[in-house]
Design a protein around this motif. Structure first.
Motif, PDB file in Angstrom:
ATOM      1  N   LEU A   1       0.824  -1.204   0.000  1.00 17.79           N
ATOM      2  CA  LEU A   1       0.000   0.000   0.000  1.00 17.79           C
ATOM      3  C   LEU A   1       0.863   1.262   0.000  1.00 17.79           C
ATOM      4  O   LEU A   1       0.506   2.272  -0.618  1.00 17.79           O
ATOM      5  N   TYR A   2       1.987   1.223   0.684  1.00 17.98           N
ATOM      6  CA  TYR A   2       2.906   2.362   0.680  1.00 17.98           C
ATOM      7  C   TYR A   2       3.493   2.594  -0.719  1.00 17.98           C
ATOM      8  O   TYR A   2       3.688   3.729  -1.145  1.00 17.98           O
ATOM      9  N   ALA A   3       3.748   1.509  -1.444  1.00 14.04           N
ATOM     10  CA  ALA A   3       4.329   1.617  -2.787  1.00 14.04           C
ATOM     11  C   ALA A   3       3.318   2.078  -3.830  1.00 14.04           C
ATOM     12  O   ALA A   3       3.684   2.619  -4.872  1.00 14.04           O
ATOM     13  N   ALA A   4       2.026   1.875  -3.541  1.00  6.73           N
ATOM     14  CA  ALA A   4       0.993   2.031  -4.563  1.00  6.73           C
ATOM     15  C   ALA A   4       0.516   3.465  -4.731  1.00  6.73           C
ATOM     16  O   ALA A   4       0.594   4.284  -3.819  1.00  6.73           O
ATOM     17  N   ASP A   5       0.003   3.736  -5.922  1.00  7.60           N
ATOM     18  CA  ASP A   5      -0.732   4.969  -6.191  1.00  7.60           C
ATOM     19  C   ASP A   5      -2.206   4.796  -5.855  1.00  7.60           C
ATOM     20  O   ASP A   5      -2.870   5.739  -5.435  1.00  7.60           O
ATOM     21  N   CYS A   6      -2.727   3.589  -6.077  1.00  8.83           N
ATOM     22  CA  CYS A   6      -4.143   3.350  -5.807  1.00  8.83           C
ATOM     23  C   CYS A   6      -4.383   1.877  -5.534  1.00  8.83           C
ATOM     24  O   CYS A   6      -3.501   1.032  -5.744  1.00  8.83           O
TER      25      CYS A   6
END
Length: 271
Positions: free
Chosen positions: A143-148
């Protein structure tokens, strides 16, 4: 510049790996450059791509996270990215569970996966991360790595509770470490048109979230074709191109690309 998309719900059995596998193939068929990332020690996504024994691979997500955690140089992507049916795969194995235990003691460990994936953004239009069913440090990394985040929702009686749980996690992450994390939308999975339960859960979900979260029109049907394709290590559109599930994933790919356009990275228009 790729959008990084987590596909997940903190609940087992929702078909996360199936959605990643088939949606990524449909997007690749539409001309997009796609990478899929297995961030789960169970390695279901990796196995679904025809890798029967992930432990035999020299480099998987566990080794990459270990190198990043130790401050060592990562290998060239050609050494760990594996092309599968027009989509690139970063595989996982049970070794990831060993690294997960070590990560809990590591300062700033929530950004490890982000450090691995960010240098790959220019190679792709979309990078999908398949997460495990628990709210652990690997899920926080994803989730930290993601944009969405794309939420696959199986149409079972406790499905809404799972959606509430992942949205609570997103709210916490926005407040604490990832203010720009967005929800791309909810996709209904394992839809059975002949059951009242499916229709009721879909209606309840639209009532609860439709005003603030995109709910994709393309529902993925419950069909034996998806299971058969999985058994043959193929996306359903390659196994049986004219079946209902193949069309549903193609329609979902078109909707998703409109909702979250490629080449926009962190500035894309997901909600």
């Amino acid at each position: 510049m790729a959008q990084i998309v987590v596909c997940g719900l903190i609940k087992g059995g929702t078909g996360k790996s199936t959605v990643v596998r088939n949606l990524s193939f449909a997007l690749a068929q539409a001309g997009y450059r796609v990478c899929i990332v297995d961030d789960d020690a169970q390695a279901n996504l990796t196995i679904s791509c025809g890798i029967d024994n992930p432990a035999e691979l020299p480099i998987t997500m566990g080794q990459l996270m270990e190198l990043e955690m130790n401050g060592e140089e990562l290998p060239d992507p050609s050494q760990y990215i594996r092309p599968v049916n027009g989509v690139d795969l970063i595989p996982s194995s049970r070794y990831l569970s060993v690294i997960e235990n070590r990560m809990r003691m590591e300062l700033g460990c929530e950004s490890i996966l982000s450090s691995i994936l960010n240098p790959l953004r220019d190679r792709y239009d979309y990078i999908f991360i398949d997460i495990g069913p628990t709210e652990g440090i690997l899920t926080v990394n994803a989730l930290y790595a993601a944009d969405c985040i794309l939420i696959p929702m199986d149409l079972q009686i406790f499905a809404l509770a799972g959606v509430r749980e992942i949205l609570t996690t997103v709210t916490k992450l926005r407040r604490r470490i990832k203010p720009n994390l967005r929800v791309a939308g909810i996709v209904f999975n394992r839809y059975e048109s002949i059951t009242n339960l499916s229709e009721q859960i879909m209606e309840d979900t639209r009532d609860a979230y439709g005003a603030k979260i995109t709910i994709f029109r393309s529902a993925i049907p419950q069909t034996v074709d998806i299971g058969s394709a999985h058994y043959c290590s193929k996306p359903v559109a390659l196994y049986k191109p004219r079946c209902r599930a193949a069309k549903a994933f193609a329609d979902l790919a078109n909707e998703f690309a409109l909702e979250c356009p490629a080449h926009m990275g962190g500035e894309a228009s997901c909600h």
